[in-house]
Design a protein around this motif. Structure first.
Motif, PDB file in Angstrom:
ATOM      1  N   SER A 199     -23.715 -76.455 -21.573  1.00 36.49           N
ATOM      2  CA  SER A 199     -22.273 -76.658 -21.156  1.00 36.49           C
ATOM      3  C   SER A 199     -22.347 -75.814 -19.799  1.00 36.49           C
ATOM      4  O   SER A 199     -23.161 -75.011 -19.385  1.00 36.49           O
ATOM      5  CB  SER A 199     -21.421 -75.614 -22.188  1.00 36.49           C
ATOM      6  N   GLU A 200     -21.257 -76.073 -19.102  1.00 31.34           N
ATOM      7  CA  GLU A 200     -20.869 -75.401 -17.870  1.00 31.34           C
ATOM      8  C   GLU A 200     -19.930 -74.344 -17.830  1.00 31.34           C
ATOM      9  O   GLU A 200     -19.280 -74.190 -18.796  1.00 31.34           O
ATOM     10  CB  GLU A 200     -20.119 -76.467 -16.843  1.00 31.34           C
ATOM     11  N   PHE A 201     -20.209 -73.315 -17.138  1.00 33.05           N
ATOM     12  CA  PHE A 201     -19.379 -72.052 -17.013  1.00 33.05           C
ATOM     13  C   PHE A 201     -18.045 -72.550 -16.693  1.00 33.05           C
ATOM     14  O   PHE A 201     -17.754 -73.151 -15.952  1.00 33.05           O
ATOM     15  CB  PHE A 201     -19.783 -70.835 -16.031  1.00 33.05           C
ATOM     16  N   VAL A 251     -28.417 -65.643 -17.291  1.00 29.06           N
ATOM     17  CA  VAL A 251     -27.159 -65.863 -16.192  1.00 29.06           C
ATOM     18  C   VAL A 251     -27.787 -65.460 -15.016  1.00 29.06           C
ATOM     19  O   VAL A 251     -28.120 -64.338 -14.758  1.00 29.06           O
ATOM     20  CB  VAL A 251     -25.952 -65.113 -16.663  1.00 29.06           C
ATOM     21  N   PRO A 252     -27.256 -66.353 -13.969  1.00 26.51           N
ATOM     22  CA  PRO A 252     -28.099 -66.185 -12.604  1.00 26.51           C
ATOM     23  C   PRO A 252     -27.168 -65.068 -12.097  1.00 26.51           C
ATOM     24  O   PRO A 252     -25.965 -64.837 -12.195  1.00 26.51           O
ATOM     25  CB  PRO A 252     -27.947 -67.210 -11.842  1.00 26.51           C
ATOM     26  N   THR A 253     -27.701 -63.946 -11.418  1.00 28.40           N
ATOM     27  CA  THR A 253     -27.197 -63.057 -10.749  1.00 28.40           C
ATOM     28  C   THR A 253     -26.619 -63.237  -9.359  1.00 28.40           C
ATOM     29  O   THR A 253     -27.284 -63.955  -8.531  1.00 28.40           O
ATOM     30  CB  THR A 253     -28.195 -61.594 -10.485  1.00 28.40           C
ATOM     31  N   PRO A 254     -25.402 -62.836  -9.194  1.00 28.31           N
ATOM     32  CA  PRO A 254     -24.920 -63.543  -7.894  1.00 28.31           C
ATOM     33  C   PRO A 254     -25.575 -62.741  -6.643  1.00 28.31           C
ATOM     34  O   PRO A 254     -26.039 -61.571  -6.816  1.00 28.31           O
ATOM     35  CB  PRO A 254     -23.229 -63.040  -7.952  1.00 28.31           C
ATOM     36  N   GLU A 306     -25.889 -55.127  -9.826  1.00 28.41           N
ATOM     37  CA  GLU A 306     -26.584 -53.987 -10.520  1.00 28.41           C
ATOM     38  C   GLU A 306     -25.739 -53.068 -11.171  1.00 28.41           C
ATOM     39  O   GLU A 306     -26.343 -52.508 -12.559  1.00 28.41           O
ATOM     40  CB  GLU A 306     -27.408 -53.178  -9.435  1.00 28.41           C
ATOM     41  N   ASP A 307     -24.473 -52.943 -10.968  1.00 27.12           N
ATOM     42  CA  ASP A 307     -23.617 -52.152 -11.802  1.00 27.12           C
ATOM     43  C   ASP A 307     -23.150 -52.670 -12.915  1.00 27.12           C
ATOM     44  O   ASP A 307     -23.227 -52.248 -14.132  1.00 27.12           O
ATOM     45  CB  ASP A 307     -22.219 -51.767 -10.846  1.00 27.12           C
ATOM     46  N   ILE A 308     -22.972 -53.895 -13.028  1.00 29.89           N
ATOM     47  CA  ILE A 308     -22.789 -54.851 -14.426  1.00 29.89           C
ATOM     48  C   ILE A 308     -24.002 -54.651 -15.027  1.00 29.89           C
ATOM     49  O   ILE A 308     -23.674 -54.441 -16.335  1.00 29.89           O
ATOM     50  CB  ILE A 308     -22.375 -56.292 -13.959  1.00 29.89           C
ATOM     51  N   ASN A 358     -16.586 -63.658 -11.549  1.00 24.13           N
ATOM     52  CA  ASN A 358     -17.258 -64.621 -12.182  1.00 24.13           C
ATOM     53  C   ASN A 358     -18.167 -64.437 -12.848  1.00 24.13           C
ATOM     54  O   ASN A 358     -18.584 -64.970 -14.212  1.00 24.13           O
ATOM     55  CB  ASN A 358     -17.515 -65.724 -11.326  1.00 24.13           C
ATOM     56  N   TYR A 359     -19.323 -63.572 -12.464  1.00 25.86           N
ATOM     57  CA  TYR A 359     -20.431 -62.975 -13.285  1.00 25.86           C
ATOM     58  C   TYR A 359     -20.056 -62.565 -14.539  1.00 25.86           C
ATOM     59  O   TYR A 359     -20.723 -62.814 -15.547  1.00 25.86           O
ATOM     60  CB  TYR A 359     -21.240 -62.442 -12.136  1.00 25.86           C
TER      61      TYR A 359
END
Length: 341
Positions: free
Chosen positions: A2-4, A338-341, A300-302, A245-246
């Protein structure tokens, strides 16, 4: 796969400036120094409490007894020179024991309102899972609405208002487990760990020196206006749309885990995180960035907040418990997918 979902563009408030950051750092230094006079170690607990305070949320602490949760809460309140109330939750505790009630005054022939202990800036709910579901609901309603209703009159709660609830994970007899919907209302859930041998040795030294006497107040102090300033500066910490978005992607994967972490691990997830998790990441990451001396949020905060925000929101099945799978393990796998931005 599925796409985000695409959350679209969002308007951004101007980021806090250098002067705002300098003022916030001065306030945070006073708090940290005062906290250290009473608390030995427990730096992660200090950070979690400050994040909850700055973000305007509430925090659930889980640990065995005797790890200074009450001392941490009262020390923080003493530093801010704010009102502090401790409520020992028991099965016979009534909602009116927390929120307040009306009492008949024979002298005047009328009823007068007596506000309960929830009307304080800092409220420690000790062993919240020992109170009945009705009492839990009354407290959590106050947390959400920031007010109580007594005899048809609305009484706003003070600002700032921070609830620090505790629960003991090893003793379940005579307890009422918090429902998922009520757990979700806590901004963060922190696990308080045992002190190291060196920290425990220092605790004994401070007991002998009298530094931990209950009647000894901390030297430094800030005002309630300083706390309001911290909250204002944090609300203007910049969060890039890519990081927003992340956050959305992380929440999405908790609800649709199979394509991202595989069917084998996804079967352990009973329910994913609600939109409150995304809101918690938004608010708590701003507070954490401010604690780290920044006016902008980093990915990194997330990641640093992932367990605090999600461990009580990503609910696992009985099968996961039987196989020794922890929510933290699943959360780590979700973040790895999940790819990190």
């Amino acid at each position: 796969m599925s796409e985000f979902p695409n959350p679209g563009s969002t308007s951004q408030a101007p980021p806090a400036g250098a002067d705002d950051l300098a003022r916030a750092q001065r306030i945070l230094t006073v708090i940290s120094d005062s906290y250290a006079t009473k608390m030995v170690g427990q730096d992660s607990l200090r950070a979690s409490l400050l994040i909850a305070l700055i973000a305007g949320g509430h925090i659930l602490l889980e640990s065995v007894p005797g790890l200074a949760k009450t001392t941490a809460a009262s020390t923080l309140a003493d530093t801010v020179k704010a009102s502090f109330k401790r409520i020992q939750c028991t099965p016979d505790l009534l909602p009116s024991d927390i929120t307040g009630s009306q009492i008949y005054d024979a002298g005047t022939g009328s009823f007068r309102t007596v506000l309960g202990p929830v009307h304080a800036h800092f409220v420690l709910l000790d062993e919240i899972n020992r109170s009945s579901a009705k009492t839990q609901s009354a407290m959590l309603e106050a947390m959400q609405e920031r007010q109580t209703t007594i005899g048809g009159e609305v009484h706003p709660l003070p600002r700032p208002f921070l609830v620090i609830a505790t629960q003991n994970p090893i003793e379940q007899e005579g307890t009422y487990e918090l429902p998922e919907a009520q757990m979700d209302r806590f901004l963060l859930k922190a696990i308080v760990e045992y002190p190291s041998p060196a920290e425990e040795f220092e605790i004994l030294n401070r007991i002998d020196s009298g530094a931990l006497d209950p009647d000894r107040h901390v030297a430094g102090a800030i005002s309630l206006d300083d706390v309001h300033d911290l909250q204002d500066v944090a609300s203007r910490v910049y969060i890039d749309p890519a990081i927003r978005n992340y956050i959305v992607q992380i929440a999405y994967v908790t609800r649709n885990p199979a394509p991202y972490i595989g069917e084998e691990r996804a079967r352990f997830i009973k329910y994913g995180a609600s939109p409150r998790a995304s809101i918690a990441f938004l608010q708590a990451s701003r507070a954490l960035a401010l604690l780290n001396g920044r006016t902008h949020v980093l990915p990194e905060d997330i990641r640093s907040l992932r367990h605090l925000v999600l461990r009580h929101r990503v609910l696992l099945t009985f099968e996961a418990d039987a196989e020794g799978v922890r929510s933290e393990d699943i959360i780590d796998q979700i973040f790895a997918s999940v790819p990190t931005p």
